[in-house]
Motif scaffolding. Sequence first.
Motif, mmCIF file in Angstrom:
data_model
loop_
_atom_site.group_PDB
_atom_site.id
_atom_site.type_symbol
_atom_site.label_atom_id
_atom_site.label_comp_id
_atom_site.label_asym_id
_atom_site.label_seq_id
_atom_site.Cartn_x
_atom_site.Cartn_y
_atom_site.Cartn_z
ATOM 1 N N ARG A 43 19.289 54.552 142.896
ATOM 2 C CA ARG A 43 19.892 55.817 143.344
ATOM 3 C C ARG A 43 18.819 56.799 143.817
ATOM 4 O O ARG A 43 19.022 57.538 144.783
ATOM 5 C CB ARG A 43 20.699 56.437 142.210
ATOM 6 C CG ARG A 43 22.069 55.783 142.011
ATOM 7 C CD ARG A 43 22.758 56.323 140.781
ATOM 8 N NE ARG A 43 24.138 55.836 140.667
ATOM 9 C CZ ARG A 43 24.871 55.937 139.567
ATOM 10 N NH1 ARG A 43 24.370 56.511 138.487
ATOM 11 N NH2 ARG A 43 26.105 55.473 139.544
ATOM 12 N N ALA A 44 17.692 56.800 143.119
ATOM 13 C CA ALA A 44 16.593 57.686 143.508
ATOM 14 C C ALA A 44 16.048 57.283 144.880
ATOM 15 O O ALA A 44 15.761 58.145 145.725
ATOM 16 C CB ALA A 44 15.480 57.629 142.462
ATOM 17 N N ARG A 45 15.914 55.976 145.108
ATOM 18 C CA ARG A 45 15.446 55.488 146.404
ATOM 19 C C ARG A 45 16.445 55.825 147.515
ATOM 20 O O ARG A 45 16.058 56.210 148.618
ATOM 21 C CB ARG A 45 15.228 53.971 146.346
ATOM 22 C CG ARG A 45 13.989 53.541 145.572
ATOM 23 C CD ARG A 45 13.899 52.027 145.514
ATOM 24 N NE ARG A 45 13.869 51.440 146.853
ATOM 25 C CZ ARG A 45 14.018 50.147 147.093
ATOM 26 N NH1 ARG A 45 14.225 49.300 146.079
ATOM 27 N NH2 ARG A 45 13.980 49.688 148.333
ATOM 28 N N GLN A 46 17.724 55.690 147.196
ATOM 29 C CA GLN A 46 18.752 56.005 148.188
ATOM 30 C C GLN A 46 18.730 57.494 148.537
ATOM 31 O O GLN A 46 18.825 57.873 149.710
ATOM 32 C CB GLN A 46 20.135 55.620 147.669
ATOM 33 C CG GLN A 46 21.239 55.831 148.710
ATOM 34 C CD GLN A 46 22.637 55.669 148.139
ATOM 35 O OE1 GLN A 46 22.804 55.496 146.934
ATOM 36 N NE2 GLN A 46 23.641 55.735 148.987
ATOM 37 N N GLU A 115 13.582 59.889 165.992
ATOM 38 C CA GLU A 115 14.819 59.108 166.109
ATOM 39 C C GLU A 115 14.661 57.751 165.426
ATOM 40 O O GLU A 115 15.552 57.298 164.687
ATOM 41 C CB GLU A 115 15.158 58.907 167.589
ATOM 42 C CG GLU A 115 16.438 58.135 167.842
ATOM 43 C CD GLU A 115 17.691 58.931 167.560
ATOM 44 O OE1 GLU A 115 18.683 58.329 167.106
ATOM 45 O OE2 GLU A 115 17.670 60.159 167.777
ATOM 46 N N ILE A 116 13.505 57.119 165.652
ATOM 47 C CA ILE A 116 13.239 55.817 165.036
ATOM 48 C C ILE A 116 13.179 55.953 163.515
ATOM 49 O O ILE A 116 13.764 55.149 162.777
ATOM 50 C CB ILE A 116 11.911 55.220 165.574
ATOM 51 C CG1 ILE A 116 12.064 54.839 167.050
ATOM 52 C CG2 ILE A 116 11.495 53.998 164.752
ATOM 53 C CD1 ILE A 116 10.760 54.451 167.719
ATOM 54 N N GLN A 117 12.457 56.975 163.056
ATOM 55 C CA GLN A 117 12.335 57.190 161.611
ATOM 56 C C GLN A 117 13.696 57.484 160.975
ATOM 57 O O GLN A 117 14.013 56.971 159.900
ATOM 58 C CB GLN A 117 11.363 58.339 161.330
ATOM 59 C CG GLN A 117 9.911 57.993 161.618
ATOM 60 C CD GLN A 117 8.959 59.112 161.232
ATOM 61 O OE1 GLN A 117 9.257 59.907 160.356
ATOM 62 N NE2 GLN A 117 7.811 59.167 161.879
ATOM 63 N N ALA A 118 14.496 58.294 161.640
ATOM 64 C CA ALA A 118 15.818 58.647 161.108
ATOM 65 C C ALA A 118 16.719 57.418 161.051
ATOM 66 O O ALA A 118 17.427 57.192 160.062
ATOM 67 C CB ALA A 118 16.461 59.728 161.967
ATOM 68 N N THR A 119 16.674 56.613 162.112
ATOM 69 C CA THR A 119 17.495 55.402 162.155
ATOM 70 C C THR A 119 17.068 54.413 161.081
ATOM 71 O O THR A 119 17.908 53.797 160.411
ATOM 72 C CB THR A 119 17.395 54.738 163.537
ATOM 73 O OG1 THR A 119 17.796 55.677 164.551
ATOM 74 C CG2 THR A 119 18.285 53.505 163.625
ATOM 75 N N THR A 120 15.759 54.277 160.902
ATOM 76 C CA THR A 120 15.236 53.377 159.870
ATOM 77 C C THR A 120 15.661 53.845 158.481
ATOM 78 O O THR A 120 16.088 53.043 157.642
ATOM 79 C CB THR A 120 13.690 53.321 159.941
ATOM 80 O OG1 THR A 120 13.294 52.858 161.236
ATOM 81 C CG2 THR A 120 13.138 52.388 158.872
ATOM 82 N N ALA A 121 15.560 55.155 158.254
ATOM 83 C CA ALA A 121 15.944 55.717 156.950
ATOM 84 C C ALA A 121 17.438 55.558 156.713
ATOM 85 O O ALA A 121 17.876 55.274 155.590
ATOM 86 C CB ALA A 121 15.556 57.190 156.877
ATOM 87 N N ARG A 122 18.240 55.734 157.772
ATOM 88 C CA ARG A 122 19.688 55.579 157.629
ATOM 89 C C ARG A 122 20.054 54.133 157.285
ATOM 90 O O ARG A 122 20.905 53.891 156.425
ATOM 91 C CB ARG A 122 20.404 56.005 158.912
ATOM 92 C CG ARG A 122 21.925 55.854 158.840
ATOM 93 C CD ARG A 122 22.601 56.565 159.981
ATOM 94 N NE ARG A 122 22.132 56.081 161.266
ATOM 95 C CZ ARG A 122 22.416 56.682 162.426
ATOM 96 N NH1 ARG A 122 23.150 57.778 162.443
ATOM 97 N NH2 ARG A 122 21.959 56.191 163.560
ATOM 98 N N GLU A 127 21.756 50.186 153.206
ATOM 99 C CA GLU A 127 21.483 48.957 152.448
ATOM 100 C C GLU A 127 21.405 49.245 150.955
ATOM 101 O O GLU A 127 21.924 48.485 150.130
ATOM 102 C CB GLU A 127 20.169 48.324 152.935
ATOM 103 C CG GLU A 127 20.254 47.743 154.337
ATOM 104 C CD GLU A 127 18.908 47.251 154.846
ATOM 105 O OE1 GLU A 127 17.882 47.524 154.160
ATOM 106 O OE2 GLU A 127 18.866 46.602 155.913
ATOM 107 N N LEU A 128 20.748 50.363 150.609
ATOM 108 C CA LEU A 128 20.624 50.743 149.204
ATOM 109 C C LEU A 128 21.976 51.122 148.614
ATOM 110 O O LEU A 128 22.252 50.842 147.445
ATOM 111 C CB LEU A 128 19.637 51.907 149.058
ATOM 112 C CG LEU A 128 18.164 51.554 149.265
ATOM 113 C CD1 LEU A 128 17.319 52.808 149.393
ATOM 114 C CD2 LEU A 128 17.646 50.700 148.105
ATOM 115 N N LYS A 129 22.823 51.737 149.438
ATOM 116 C CA LYS A 129 24.166 52.104 148.980
ATOM 117 C C LYS A 129 24.945 50.852 148.571
ATOM 118 O O LYS A 129 25.644 50.838 147.551
ATOM 119 C CB LYS A 129 24.915 52.853 150.077
ATOM 120 C CG LYS A 129 26.294 53.332 149.652
ATOM 121 C CD LYS A 129 26.991 54.072 150.784
ATOM 122 C CE LYS A 129 28.388 54.510 150.349
ATOM 123 N NZ LYS A 129 29.116 55.200 151.449
#
Length: 246
Positions: A43-46, A115-122, A127-129
């Motif tokens: 949850r912390a990672r997410q 944009e790349i960073q945001a997409t990667t984080a999303r 995946e974590l969810k």
Amino acid sequence: MKNKLEYLFALQLIDTDLDSLQEQKGDLPFEVEALENELAAMRARQAAAEQAMRQSFSKRDNADSEIVTLREKLDKYKGQQFAVRSNREYDALTREMDAATEAVARLEKEMTQWEIQATTARTESEELKEKVEVIEKQLAEKAAALAEVSKLTEDEELQHKHEREKALARISKADFAAYERIRKAKRGMAVVPIQKGACGGCYNRLPPQKLLELRTNEKMYTCERCGRIIVSDEVVEIVKLSKKAK
């Protein structure tokens, strides 16, 4: 001293009973704890991924807003080129336009990076969810199983814990600290009886003189080999009779 030995042996019997009840639960308590820790970490990672996503999108949007403002300035500068009256004014205007053009190019590059960073984080957050949902389901199943087992032993466990509190009230902090230290080192067995002239923990034979001294109950004796506290048959009998009387 005799009373002290009785209290320590009584505590050992209580803890042994509690350990036995815990064993009936198998690995469930450890599995539940491990899943709880894993879930908290996931949850912390997410949350961190979601925050990174929001920050990246925010920076992208800020860059986009700056680009719009700069392009408006460029359009304005282009209109002003026809109204300049000297080379000096023209050069100054050209420098402003060049600076704005460079800033737009830089911001467009940054926008792509954000944009790349945001997409990667999303993607990471999604995946974590999914992993969180899987762990939550596993935890719910294990916790339910543990609750079911615990329910069967709840009354007995509460009784032993109550007895333990009463026993602890009679034992000094120093003696309890020693007891706990030995218990942790010796898989739960800190106080043992004599068994056929030997330590009831490691079965190391005790010298006759040591046996005689031990049976006087005037001193706390520990096994020279395993370090456990050894109590006499008399202490064992008194504690067991007292336990039966309850």
